[in-house]
Design an enzyme around this catalytic site. Structure first.
Site, PDB file in Angstrom:
ATOM      1  N   SER A   1       0.826  -1.201   0.000  1.00  0.00           N
ATOM      2  CA  SER A   1       0.000   0.000   0.000  1.00  0.00           C
ATOM      3  C   SER A   1       0.865   1.257   0.000  1.00  0.00           C
ATOM      4  CB  SER A   1      -0.968  -0.043   1.186  1.00  0.00           C
ATOM      5  OG  SER A   1      -1.913   0.996   1.094  1.00  0.00           O
TER       6      SER A   1
ATOM      7  N   ASP B   1      -2.687   6.335  -3.922  1.00  0.00           N
ATOM      8  CA  ASP B   1      -1.492   5.701  -3.376  1.00  0.00           C
ATOM      9  C   ASP B   1      -1.000   4.618  -4.336  1.00  0.00           C
ATOM     10  OD1 ASP B   1      -3.385   3.720  -2.910  1.00  0.00           O
ATOM     11  OD2 ASP B   1      -2.733   3.298  -0.867  1.00  0.00           O
TER      12      ASP B   1
ATOM     13  N   ASP C   1      -0.982   1.394  -4.739  1.00  0.00           N
ATOM     14  CA  ASP C   1      -1.850   0.325  -5.250  1.00  0.00           C
ATOM     15  C   ASP C   1      -3.255   0.839  -5.563  1.00  0.00           C
ATOM     16  OD1 ASP C   1      -2.345   0.573  -2.444  1.00  0.00           O
ATOM     17  OD2 ASP C   1      -3.253  -1.417  -2.398  1.00  0.00           O
TER      18      ASP C   1
ATOM     19  N   ASP D   1      -5.786   2.121  -3.983  1.00  0.00           N
ATOM     20  CA  ASP D   1      -7.009   1.879  -3.227  1.00  0.00           C
ATOM     21  C   ASP D   1      -7.373   3.078  -2.335  1.00  0.00           C
ATOM     22  OD1 ASP D   1      -5.016   1.494  -1.308  1.00  0.00           O
ATOM     23  OD2 ASP D   1      -5.849  -0.377  -0.533  1.00  0.00           O
TER      24      ASP D   1
END
Length: 579
Positions: free
Chosen positions: A148, A307, A309, A311
């Site tokens: 993340s 961010d 990834d 999400d």
């Protein structure tokens, strides 16, 4: 737990087939007992949906062996608990971090040794696309290789269940038991990649899933067809912060006819070092530094940052002085909620549900109440929001929106995790709507404050690393549970919520009621005047977090109250650590 870290270290050091780069890394730290102990004193905990840690050699690090062991446990769990797991297989995606693609392939090689097919994306993808792919492909599970928004030295592995949500507590316990039964991480069986490809046990996913995802994405718009078809004069600056968002976010904007999108070019490069930011985290204002520079050049109406990834989404908008202000996750989520409800058919309100976590602002509840929409509260973590959405299929309730303070939002259940691609579309759409009404996003926020109260929240994260840090975090939580506070910053505690015992206690009467949520290491205190505080250890980082919220009569009133609570909590934690 690795009981004798020196013995485990020696086992790794003497392992004949140890990965060459990991062997070199071990040699480099062999004269540093503290680093060695931290690398081997425990195994990476299979915590919030998977494992996450610093890259490097050791059982407490992310490497091919700890990944193999985790996936081995998942494979055993699937074969025992999920129908037709071999044929349905596992969907696997990965982000731009060091070793992400390698870990994805290692996962496929372990699954292949059990005859379980792996469908792996041929290039990096956002986490929400992996969540979507699990359901689209009718897979038995999903794996996302990502850490993340953690710093560059981290990576992680998140596991998704067949519903496309992050695994829940019971599933995590079953997988953990299977991991612990695996034994030596160095000896986990793997198959050859080419053999698996030849046998169709490893297949590569291309554009098919993206196209299907984008069709669903277009369906979440609240714009009238005539508005949808016209080119919009909203100026957007977007940055993926060196991650996975560029392709799908750009295509999503094109579908909605937002032609004036400027990409932060330096940050569209998938760079595992995240070299242009201190941290690739849209929660932190420094992540917007370059986006603000671009915004000033093109006179952008809104700046959006996902961010690595993709999400989580952060947004910045202009104030009356023409300066960009970064919205909090609570503010953006509340604005999106109001936009969605105000543009929805009133006939759905009766069965409509908004979902938020226990540490997310009460602002959203106030907004939902004003539309007659019920708010459901869950524990921290989007997997619990996803679980509720899945339950709605049998209860007849309608999911309207779900969000958490940490910049995670979901507007449509075709994905079952927070989705910054969805949120980017809605944030742009919401900003365009208010612009067409002659208002800024901050004007809209002020109107909501005037109507519902000036809600304001804060979060303090205290990093306590290594073995000693883990012990300190455990001690702080024990002290707070055993000696609950009666007042904070001059405000009386009205209710104490102990999520370990699942008890909610009325301080004045002593009455106790059951909290109908899974047990968690968390304590929440409800204060007078709509204030609250909550303590919990992070599930993904070596941190203890304390959250706090207030509702004042003005921005200034709320800011003063919030600062008083922050200072009081800082003093409480410092006092506990001194002991």
């Amino acid at each position: 737990m690795a009981k004798n870290w020196e013995a485990v270290y020696e086992k790794w050091l003497n392992f004949e087939n140890l990965d060459v780069s990991l062997k070199a890394d071990l040699e480099a730290i062999k004269s540093d007992p503290k680093k060695l102990e931290d690398a081997f004193y425990q195994e990476l905990t299979f915590g919030t949906g998977g494992i996450r840690g610093v890259l490097g050699p050791g059982t407490n690090r992310m490497n091919i062996y700890t990944v193999r062991k985790a996936v081995n446990g998942l494979a055993k769990h699937l074969l025992e608990h999920v129908v037709n797991a071999k044929q349905r297989g596992v969907a696997i995606a990965y982000d731009s971090r060091y070793m992400s693609q390698e870990f994805a392939i290692e996962a496929a090689k372990v699954l292949g040794s059990y005859g379980i097919r792996a469908s792996v994306f041929s290039s990096l993808r956002p986490t929400p696309v992996l969540s979507y792919a699990v359901r689209y492909l009718s897979a038995a599970a999903g794996i996302m290789i990502t850490a993340s928004h953690n710093p560059p030295e981290y990576n992680g592995l998140k596991v998704y269940n067949e519903e496309g949500g992050q695994i829940l507590l019971e599933e995590a316990e079953q997988i953990t038991a299977a991991i612990q039964a695996t034994g030596d991480e160095l000896l986990v069986p793997v198959r050859d990649q080419k053999e698996l490809e030849d046998e169709q046990l490893l297949r590569w996913i291309g554009e098919e899933v993206d196209r299907a995802y984008l069709e669903h994405l277009q369906g979440i718009t609240k714009m009238e067809p005539s508005v949808l078809e016209e080119e919009k004069d909203l100026k957007i600056v977007y940055t993926p912060l060196h991650g996975t968002g560029t392709n799908l976010v750009s295509r999503g904007f094109a579908q909605l006819n937002f032609p004036h999108v400027t990409l932060v070019e330096e940050q569209t490069v998938a760079d595992p070092e995240f070299s242009t930011v201190e941290s690739p985290n849209p929660e932190e204002h420094q992540a917007f530094k370059l986006a603000i520079e671009y915004g000033e050049k093109v006179d952008a109406d809104i700046l959006l940052a996902t961010d690595p990834d993709a999400d989580r989404l952060g947004a910045a908008v202009k104030n009356k002085d023409g300066e960009y202000v970064v919205l909090t996750g609570n503010q953006l989520g509340s604005l999106l909620l109001d936009y969605i409800l105000s543009h929805s058919d009133m006939n759905v309100y009766r069965n409509a549900r908004m979902i938020k976590t226990v540490v997310t602002t009460e602002f959203g509840r106030a907004i939902a109440d004003s539309y007659g929409v019920e708010t459901i509260e869950t524990l921290t973590g989007f997997k619990y929001i996803a679980e509720k959405i899945a339950n709605f299929q049998s209860t007849g309730e309608t999911f309207m929106f779900g969000y958490e303070e940490s910049y995670g939002y979901l507007a449509s259940g075709f994905t079952r995790d927070k989705d910054a691609v969805q949120a980017s579309m809605l944030a742009a759409e919401m900003a365009y709507y208010w612009k067409s009404q002659g208002k800024s996003v901050l004007d809209a926020l002020e109107t909501l404050f005037e109507k519902h109260g000036y809600f304001l929240e804060g979060l303090t994260s205290l990093k306590l690393e290594g073995k000693e840090g883990s012990e300190q975090i455990a001690y702080i939580m024990e002290e707070i549970r055993e000696r609950p506070m009666k007042e904070i910053a001059g405000m009386k505690v009205v209710t104490v919520e102990n999520y370990v015992t699942s008890e909610r206690t009325d301080v004045a009467t002593g009455d106790v009621e059951i909290i109908n949520l899974p047990k968690e290491n968390m304590m929440k205190f409800i204060l007078e005047d709509q204030a609250w505080v909550c303590f919990r250890p992070s599930g993904t980082e070596p941190k203890i977090k304390y959250y706090y919220g207030v509702c004042g009569n003005s921005n200034e009133d709320s800011a003063e109250k919030l600062q008083s609570i922050k200072e009081a909590l800082d003093a409480v934690i410092a006092g506990i650590l001194e002991k």
